[in-house]
Structures are given as structure tokens and as C-alpha cells.
Design a protein around this motif. Structure first.
Motif, PDB file in Angstrom:
ATOM      1  N   GLY A  21       0.821  -1.201   0.000  1.00  0.00           N
ATOM      2  CA  GLY A  21       0.000   0.000   0.000  1.00  0.00           C
ATOM      3  C   GLY A  21       0.853   1.249   0.000  1.00  0.00           C
ATOM      4  O   GLY A  21       2.085   1.177  -0.106  1.00  0.00           O
ATOM      5  N   PRO A  22       0.199   2.394   0.146  1.00  0.00           N
ATOM      6  CA  PRO A  22       0.942   3.661   0.186  1.00  0.00           C
ATOM      7  C   PRO A  22       1.927   3.676   1.359  1.00  0.00           C
ATOM      8  O   PRO A  22       1.648   3.085   2.411  1.00  0.00           O
ATOM      9  N   PRO A  23       3.069   4.332   1.186  1.00  0.00           N
ATOM     10  CA  PRO A  23       4.087   4.350   2.246  1.00  0.00           C
ATOM     11  C   PRO A  23       3.562   4.809   3.605  1.00  0.00           C
ATOM     12  O   PRO A  23       3.924   4.236   4.631  1.00  0.00           O
ATOM     13  N   ARG A  28       2.272   3.333   9.163  1.00  0.00           N
ATOM     14  CA  ARG A  28       1.306   3.367  10.262  1.00  0.00           C
ATOM     15  C   ARG A  28       1.010   1.957  10.771  1.00  0.00           C
ATOM     16  O   ARG A  28       0.979   1.719  11.975  1.00  0.00           O
ATOM     17  N   LEU A  29       0.791   1.016   9.838  1.00  0.00           N
ATOM     18  CA  LEU A  29       0.521  -0.365  10.233  1.00  0.00           C
ATOM     19  C   LEU A  29       1.715  -0.969  10.963  1.00  0.00           C
ATOM     20  O   LEU A  29       1.558  -1.659  11.968  1.00  0.00           O
ATOM     21  N   MET A  30       2.919  -0.707  10.473  1.00  0.00           N
ATOM     22  CA  MET A  30       4.110  -1.252  11.108  1.00  0.00           C
ATOM     23  C   MET A  30       4.300  -0.670  12.509  1.00  0.00           C
ATOM     24  O   MET A  30       4.705  -1.375  13.420  1.00  0.00           O
ATOM     25  N   GLU A  31       3.979   0.614  12.688  1.00  0.00           N
ATOM     26  CA  GLU A  31       4.081   1.230  14.005  1.00  0.00           C
ATOM     27  C   GLU A  31       3.102   0.598  14.993  1.00  0.00           C
ATOM     28  O   GLU A  31       3.349   0.594  16.195  1.00  0.00           O
ATOM     29  N   MET A  32       1.998   0.057  14.473  1.00  0.00           N
ATOM     30  CA  MET A  32       1.005  -0.587  15.331  1.00  0.00           C
ATOM     31  C   MET A  32       1.304  -2.073  15.537  1.00  0.00           C
ATOM     32  O   MET A  32       0.526  -2.785  16.154  1.00  0.00           O
ATOM     33  N   GLY A  70      -4.376  -4.605   2.230  1.00  0.00           N
ATOM     34  CA  GLY A  70      -2.964  -4.504   1.875  1.00  0.00           C
ATOM     35  C   GLY A  70      -2.053  -5.391   2.701  1.00  0.00           C
ATOM     36  O   GLY A  70      -0.853  -5.424   2.481  1.00  0.00           O
ATOM     37  N   VAL A  71      -2.622  -6.104   3.656  1.00  0.00           N
ATOM     38  CA  VAL A  71      -1.832  -6.996   4.518  1.00  0.00           C
ATOM     39  C   VAL A  71      -2.106  -8.427   4.105  1.00  0.00           C
ATOM     40  O   VAL A  71      -3.256  -8.860   4.069  1.00  0.00           O
ATOM     41  N   TYR A  72      -1.050  -9.167   3.792  1.00  0.00           N
ATOM     42  CA  TYR A  72      -1.185 -10.559   3.382  1.00  0.00           C
ATOM     43  C   TYR A  72      -0.659 -11.455   4.490  1.00  0.00           C
ATOM     44  O   TYR A  72       0.405 -11.188   5.052  1.00  0.00           O
ATOM     45  N   VAL A  73      -1.441 -12.493   4.802  1.00  0.00           N
ATOM     46  CA  VAL A  73      -1.074 -13.407   5.887  1.00  0.00           C
ATOM     47  C   VAL A  73      -1.089 -14.846   5.409  1.00  0.00           C
ATOM     48  O   VAL A  73      -1.801 -15.196   4.469  1.00  0.00           O
ATOM     49  N   GLU A  74      -0.293 -15.657   6.077  1.00  0.00           N
ATOM     50  CA  GLU A  74      -0.301 -17.105   5.884  1.00  0.00           C
ATOM     51  C   GLU A  74      -1.221 -17.651   6.958  1.00  0.00           C
ATOM     52  O   GLU A  74      -0.977 -17.457   8.152  1.00  0.00           O
TER      53      GLU A  74
END
Length: 78
Positions: A21-23, A28-32, A70-74
Motif C-alpha cells: 500500500g501507500p508508504p 502506520r501499520l508497522m508502528e502498530m 494490503g496486509v497478506y497473511v499465511e
């Protein structure tokens, strides 16, 4: 099997494979705490399907469906 985070069903768990997704959104997602290798569990969806509540690293996180796309999981099978 790799799926979008928004496709998990209540109670299902997955391990984050990648975040797209957009940077600004990725940061923001990584910070969470939504980073590669993190285990994430879908708790529930709002009645109209948006937002979706997840459990990540011991806390609950609500995301809009388009953010979770935008988040892909196994998927982790019990």
C-alpha cells in the motif's frame, strides 16, 4: 495458503507475510505492530463489515477493510 487479512474469518489466525500500500499506510501499520512474522487473529467484524477488529501482540486493533486488504497473511490452521 496466503490470503488478505480482510478475508480471515472470526477466530482465524494468520502470520503476516507482507504489507502493501501507500508508504504512509504501511508505516502506520508497522508502528502498530503489523510487521512480517507477527501472529494476528481476527476477532470480529462490525455489522456492516467495516471496521474489522484484530488481536495483535496482546491488544485489539480495528482496521478498515481497505486497510486490511494490503496486509497478506499465511493462515494458521489449528
Amino acid at each position: 495458503m496466503e490470503v488478505k487479512l480482510s478475508e480471515l474469518k472470526p477466530g482465524e489466525e494468520g502470520i503476516v507475510v507482507r504489507v502493501e500500500g501507500p508508504p504512509a499506510l504501511r508505516r502506520r501499520l508497522m508502528e502498530m505492530g503489523v510487521v512480517r512474522g507477527t501472529r494476528i487473529r481476527m476477532v470480529r467484524k462490525a455489522p456492516l463489515g467495516d471496521p474489522i477488529e484484530y488481536e495483535v501482540k496482546g491488544y485489539n486493533l480495528s482496521l478498515r477493510a481497505r486497510e486490511a486488504d494490503g496486509v497478506y497473511v499465511e493462515v494458521v490452521r489449528p
